[in-house]
Design an enzyme around this catalytic site. Structure first.
Site, mmCIF file in Angstrom:
data_model
loop_
_atom_site.group_PDB
_atom_site.id
_atom_site.type_symbol
_atom_site.label_atom_id
_atom_site.label_comp_id
_atom_site.label_asym_id
_atom_site.label_seq_id
_atom_site.Cartn_x
_atom_site.Cartn_y
_atom_site.Cartn_z
ATOM 1 N N LYS A 163 2.297 1.845 7.290
ATOM 2 C CA LYS A 163 2.732 1.072 8.464
ATOM 3 C C LYS A 163 3.697 1.885 9.312
ATOM 4 O O LYS A 163 4.263 2.887 8.858
ATOM 5 C CB LYS A 163 3.432 -0.231 8.006
ATOM 6 C CG LYS A 163 2.541 -1.168 7.237
ATOM 7 C CD LYS A 163 1.316 -1.582 8.006
ATOM 8 C CE LYS A 163 1.582 -2.691 8.979
ATOM 9 N NZ LYS A 163 0.296 -3.191 9.556
ATOM 10 N N HIS A 191 0.408 1.203 16.160
ATOM 11 C CA HIS A 191 0.188 0.095 17.105
ATOM 12 C C HIS A 191 1.295 0.044 18.154
ATOM 13 O O HIS A 191 1.937 -0.984 18.376
ATOM 14 C CB HIS A 191 0.051 -1.245 16.353
ATOM 15 C CG HIS A 191 -1.147 -1.291 15.449
ATOM 16 N ND1 HIS A 191 -2.437 -1.428 15.925
ATOM 17 C CD2 HIS A 191 -1.255 -1.158 14.115
ATOM 18 C CE1 HIS A 191 -3.279 -1.391 14.916
ATOM 19 N NE2 HIS A 191 -2.600 -1.215 13.799
ATOM 20 N N GLU A 230 -4.771 4.292 14.134
ATOM 21 C CA GLU A 230 -5.646 3.349 14.846
ATOM 22 C C GLU A 230 -6.315 3.935 16.085
ATOM 23 O O GLU A 230 -7.267 3.348 16.594
ATOM 24 C CB GLU A 230 -4.884 2.063 15.215
ATOM 25 C CG GLU A 230 -3.813 2.205 16.285
ATOM 26 C CD GLU A 230 -2.456 2.659 15.750
ATOM 27 O OE1 GLU A 230 -2.364 2.991 14.551
ATOM 28 O OE2 GLU A 230 -1.492 2.687 16.529
ATOM 29 N N ARG A 273 0.844 -1.199 0.000
ATOM 30 C CA ARG A 273 0.000 0.000 0.000
ATOM 31 C C ARG A 273 0.884 1.255 0.000
ATOM 32 O O ARG A 273 2.085 1.172 0.239
ATOM 33 C CB ARG A 273 -0.908 0.003 1.245
ATOM 34 C CG ARG A 273 -2.003 -1.027 1.186
ATOM 35 C CD ARG A 273 -2.759 -1.129 2.493
ATOM 36 N NE ARG A 273 -1.967 -1.739 3.549
ATOM 37 C CZ ARG A 273 -2.378 -1.906 4.803
ATOM 38 N NH1 ARG A 273 -3.572 -1.506 5.162
ATOM 39 N NH2 ARG A 273 -1.615 -2.482 5.704
ATOM 40 N N TYR A 319 -0.252 4.186 10.671
ATOM 41 C CA TYR A 319 -0.545 3.188 11.714
ATOM 42 C C TYR A 319 0.725 2.986 12.539
ATOM 43 O O TYR A 319 1.816 2.881 11.973
ATOM 44 C CB TYR A 319 -0.908 1.827 11.096
ATOM 45 C CG TYR A 319 -2.272 1.755 10.452
ATOM 46 C CD1 TYR A 319 -3.438 1.927 11.197
ATOM 47 C CD2 TYR A 319 -2.412 1.471 9.099
ATOM 48 C CE1 TYR A 319 -4.689 1.840 10.606
ATOM 49 C CE2 TYR A 319 -3.668 1.389 8.498
ATOM 50 C CZ TYR A 319 -4.794 1.577 9.261
ATOM 51 O OH TYR A 319 -6.033 1.494 8.675
ATOM 52 N N ASP A 346 -5.505 -10.983 14.641
ATOM 53 C CA ASP A 346 -4.619 -9.891 15.074
ATOM 54 C C ASP A 346 -4.872 -9.493 16.531
ATOM 55 O O ASP A 346 -4.074 -8.776 17.122
ATOM 56 C CB ASP A 346 -4.748 -8.682 14.143
ATOM 57 C CG ASP A 346 -6.151 -8.094 14.123
ATOM 58 O OD1 ASP A 346 -7.110 -8.822 14.471
ATOM 59 O OD2 ASP A 346 -6.295 -6.912 13.778
HETATM 60 N N1 LIG Z 1 -6.733 -10.120 9.947
HETATM 61 C C1 LIG Z 1 -6.828 -8.917 9.426
HETATM 62 O O1 LIG Z 1 -6.190 -8.599 8.441
HETATM 63 C C2 LIG Z 1 -7.794 -7.941 10.020
HETATM 64 C C3 LIG Z 1 -8.147 -6.780 9.313
HETATM 65 C C4 LIG Z 1 -9.095 -5.924 9.884
HETATM 66 C C5 LIG Z 1 -9.653 -6.226 11.136
HETATM 67 N N2 LIG Z 1 -9.255 -7.353 11.798
HETATM 68 C C6 LIG Z 1 -9.799 -7.757 13.111
HETATM 69 O O2 LIG Z 1 -11.118 -8.288 12.963
HETATM 70 C C7 LIG Z 1 -11.772 -8.235 14.233
HETATM 71 C C8 LIG Z 1 -13.174 -7.683 14.079
HETATM 72 O O3 LIG Z 1 -13.111 -6.319 13.727
HETATM 73 P P1 LIG Z 1 -14.428 -5.421 13.505
HETATM 74 O O4 LIG Z 1 -13.952 -4.144 12.916
HETATM 75 O O5 LIG Z 1 -15.470 -6.199 12.785
HETATM 76 O O6 LIG Z 1 -14.898 -5.181 15.016
HETATM 77 P P2 LIG Z 1 -16.364 -4.684 15.491
HETATM 78 O O7 LIG Z 1 -16.155 -4.079 16.821
HETATM 79 O O8 LIG Z 1 -17.004 -3.875 14.417
HETATM 80 O O9 LIG Z 1 -17.200 -6.037 15.623
HETATM 81 C C9 LIG Z 1 -16.954 -7.004 16.620
HETATM 82 C C10 LIG Z 1 -18.270 -7.654 16.977
HETATM 83 O O10 LIG Z 1 -17.991 -8.785 17.836
HETATM 84 C C11 LIG Z 1 -19.121 -8.899 18.709
HETATM 85 N N3 LIG Z 1 -18.822 -9.801 19.811
HETATM 86 C C12 LIG Z 1 -18.128 -9.557 20.960
HETATM 87 N N4 LIG Z 1 -18.088 -10.675 21.714
HETATM 88 C C13 LIG Z 1 -18.777 -11.639 21.039
HETATM 89 C C14 LIG Z 1 -19.108 -13.010 21.300
HETATM 90 N N5 LIG Z 1 -18.724 -13.614 22.420
HETATM 91 N N6 LIG Z 1 -19.818 -13.679 20.369
HETATM 92 C C15 LIG Z 1 -20.213 -13.099 19.229
HETATM 93 N N7 LIG Z 1 -19.943 -11.803 18.933
HETATM 94 C C16 LIG Z 1 -19.244 -11.087 19.829
HETATM 95 C C17 LIG Z 1 -19.383 -7.435 19.105
HETATM 96 O O11 LIG Z 1 -20.667 -7.286 19.681
HETATM 97 C C18 LIG Z 1 -19.233 -6.731 17.754
HETATM 98 O O12 LIG Z 1 -20.472 -6.611 17.060
HETATM 99 C C19 LIG Z 1 -10.850 -7.368 15.112
HETATM 100 O O13 LIG Z 1 -10.075 -8.213 15.925
HETATM 101 C C20 LIG Z 1 -9.982 -6.649 14.121
HETATM 102 O O14 LIG Z 1 -8.733 -6.252 14.684
HETATM 103 C C21 LIG Z 1 -8.335 -8.198 11.267
#
Ligand SMILES: NC(=O)c1ccc[n+]([C@@H]2O[C@H](COP(=O)([O-])OP(=O)(O)OC[C@H]3O[C@@H](n4cnc5c(N)ncnc54)[C@H](O)[C@@H]3O)[C@@H](O)[C@H]2O)c1
Length: 371
Positions: free
Chosen positions: A75, A96, A118, A15, A94, A270
């Site tokens: 980054k 972190h 972030e 990016r 970003y 993550d």
């Molecule tokens: N791997 C990657 O490249 C990447 C990229 C972007 C985001 N992420 C990660 O993805 C994850 C989700 O991000 P998001 O933006 O959707 O967050 P978000 O806060 O929008 O959504 C999280 C949801 O999880 C729900 N939740 C909490 N505990 C729960 C449970 N026990 N059972 C069911 N649902 C539950 C919450 O109510 C909420 O609606 C984060 O950890 C974020 O860091 C990873």
């Protein structure tokens, strides 16, 4: 203001911090934009696209850091960049910090002003510069899940949407936030039989209203998950508890209840992952198999689609970049509380409490540094 855009040098990061669209908005306002030679190439943006909107190309990363008052990137700076950072230089990217002590110490030492994407935070507590990457990762989760369900990839060999006369795959989405919603929309659009679990009833109500008929919403509980996993083809982990490690909703022993070839895509990897057996993988080697269950756990999913991710990120960052360039960081942050929350380190002082606490270091109240 003089704005510098270095080429990202972190492994596999394609990016770029500023698009030509963004560069034009800045040059139009009288700012000077300097882009490192080839910085946009990984996202399909040649030097000429920047030059055509009045930006200048500099040959090396040293030139960019030496020239710029504000660095806009993607980054966190990596070690070889630390000593390029000048006294009082503003870095908008970003970071972190809380997971990286040497980076925090280096930024303190360099006397930089670090505004972290972030932690920019709206009054409703949403994180506007993280949302676009969650949108990308959510949509990608379904795409990757569909691919790894294919037999040659060791999946169950089922087509997500089925065909006329054959039932579609079952997709279970844990968490109905940004990632979960986007993943569900893609899976439902392909015709899969989708179930979203969340513990936030209001969120489930909203989803019930906007999702098509092939999506079911259920309240998340251990028993519900135990029952469901026996029949699912694809499970997407998208749970987040802000500031905490993701809860393990699927444990190691529960894998034995799943059918061979079930695919898990744990986007929450993550934050430690919401499936006990998940550990971070890379785009070069994205999956591993435990108990015949395919695990996809890439920690930086958006990095695989830099064309989309660069533009999505810039759409969100540009309004803030403009404010910083027009007013300088101090005035821009006084005028915009959401942006001010992005400030983590200012001239040798940690102003973001969670970062200071993570390393047991001194915290200076932000207001002391803004006045
Ligand atoms: N791997 C990657 O490249 C990447 C990229 C972007 C985001 N992420 C990660 O993805 C994850 C989700 O991000 P998001 O933006 O959707 O967050 P978000 O806060 O929008 O959504 C999280 C949801 O999880 C729900 N939740 C909490 N505990 C729960 C449970 N026990 N059972 C069911 N649902 C539950 C919450 O109510 C909420 O609606 C984060 O950890 C974020 O860091 C990873």
């Amino acid at each position: 203001m003089i704005i510098g855009v270095p080429k990202e040098i972190k492994n596999n990061e394609n990016r770029v911090g500023l698009t030509p669209e963004g560069a034009l908005e800045l040059t139009k306002r009288g700012h000077h934009v300097y882009v490192q030679d080839g910085a946009g190439i990984g996202s399909g943006i040649p030097n000429a696209d920047y030059e055509n909107v009045g930006a200048h190309i500099l040959p090396t990363i040293e030139d960019v850091y030496a020239k710029a008052e504000m660095i806009v990137k993607v980054k966190e700076p990596i070690e070889s960049e630390y000593d390029l950072i000048k006294d009082d230089q503003l870095l908008f990217t970003y970071f972190h910090f809380a997971s990286h002590r040497p980076l925090t110490e280096a930024m303190i030492r360099r006397n930089a002003v670090c505004l972290a994407y972030e932690t920019v935070e709206n009054p409703d507590r949403s994180l506007p510069l993280l949302i676009p990457m969650s949108e990308v990762a959510g949509r990608m989760a379904t795409q990757q899940g569909a691919k790894y369900l294919e037999k040659p990839q060791k999946g169950r060999g089922i087509l997500l949407g089925g065909v006329p006369g054959v039932k579609p795959a079952k997709v279970l989405v844990l968490g109905g936030g940004i990632v979960g919603t986007q993943a569900s929309k893609m899976a439902a659009g392909l015709g899969a039989d989708v179930t979203i679990l969340d513990i936030n009833l209001n969120r489930l109500r909203e989803l019930e209203d906007i999702m098509p008929a092939n999506v079911t919403t259920l309240f998340s509980s251990e028993l519900t998950i135990r029952k469901l996993i026996k029949t699912q083809d694809l499970i997407i982990g998208a749970v987040l508890i802000p500031g905490a490690k993701a809860p393990n909703l699927i444990t190691r022993e529960m894998l034995k209840e799943m059918r061979p070839g079930t695919v898990i895509v744990d986007v929450a990897v993550d934050q430690g992952g919401c499936i006990e057996t998940c550990k971070p993988t890379t785009h070069a080697d994205p999956v591993f198999i435990i108990d015949d269950v395919v695990h996809y756990c890439v920690a930086n999913m958006p990095g695989a689609v830099p064309y989309t991710s660069t533009i999505a990120l810039n759409n969100a960052t540009l309004p803030y970049t403009i404010q910083l360039a027009d007013k300088g960081w101090r005035q821009a942050c006084k005028d915009n509380k959401a942006l001010a929350l992005g400030l983590n380190v200012i001239n040798g002082k940690i102003v973001y409490k969670a970062v200071a606490e993570a390393f047991d270091m001194d915290h200076t109240p932000l207001n002391d540094m803004l006045s």
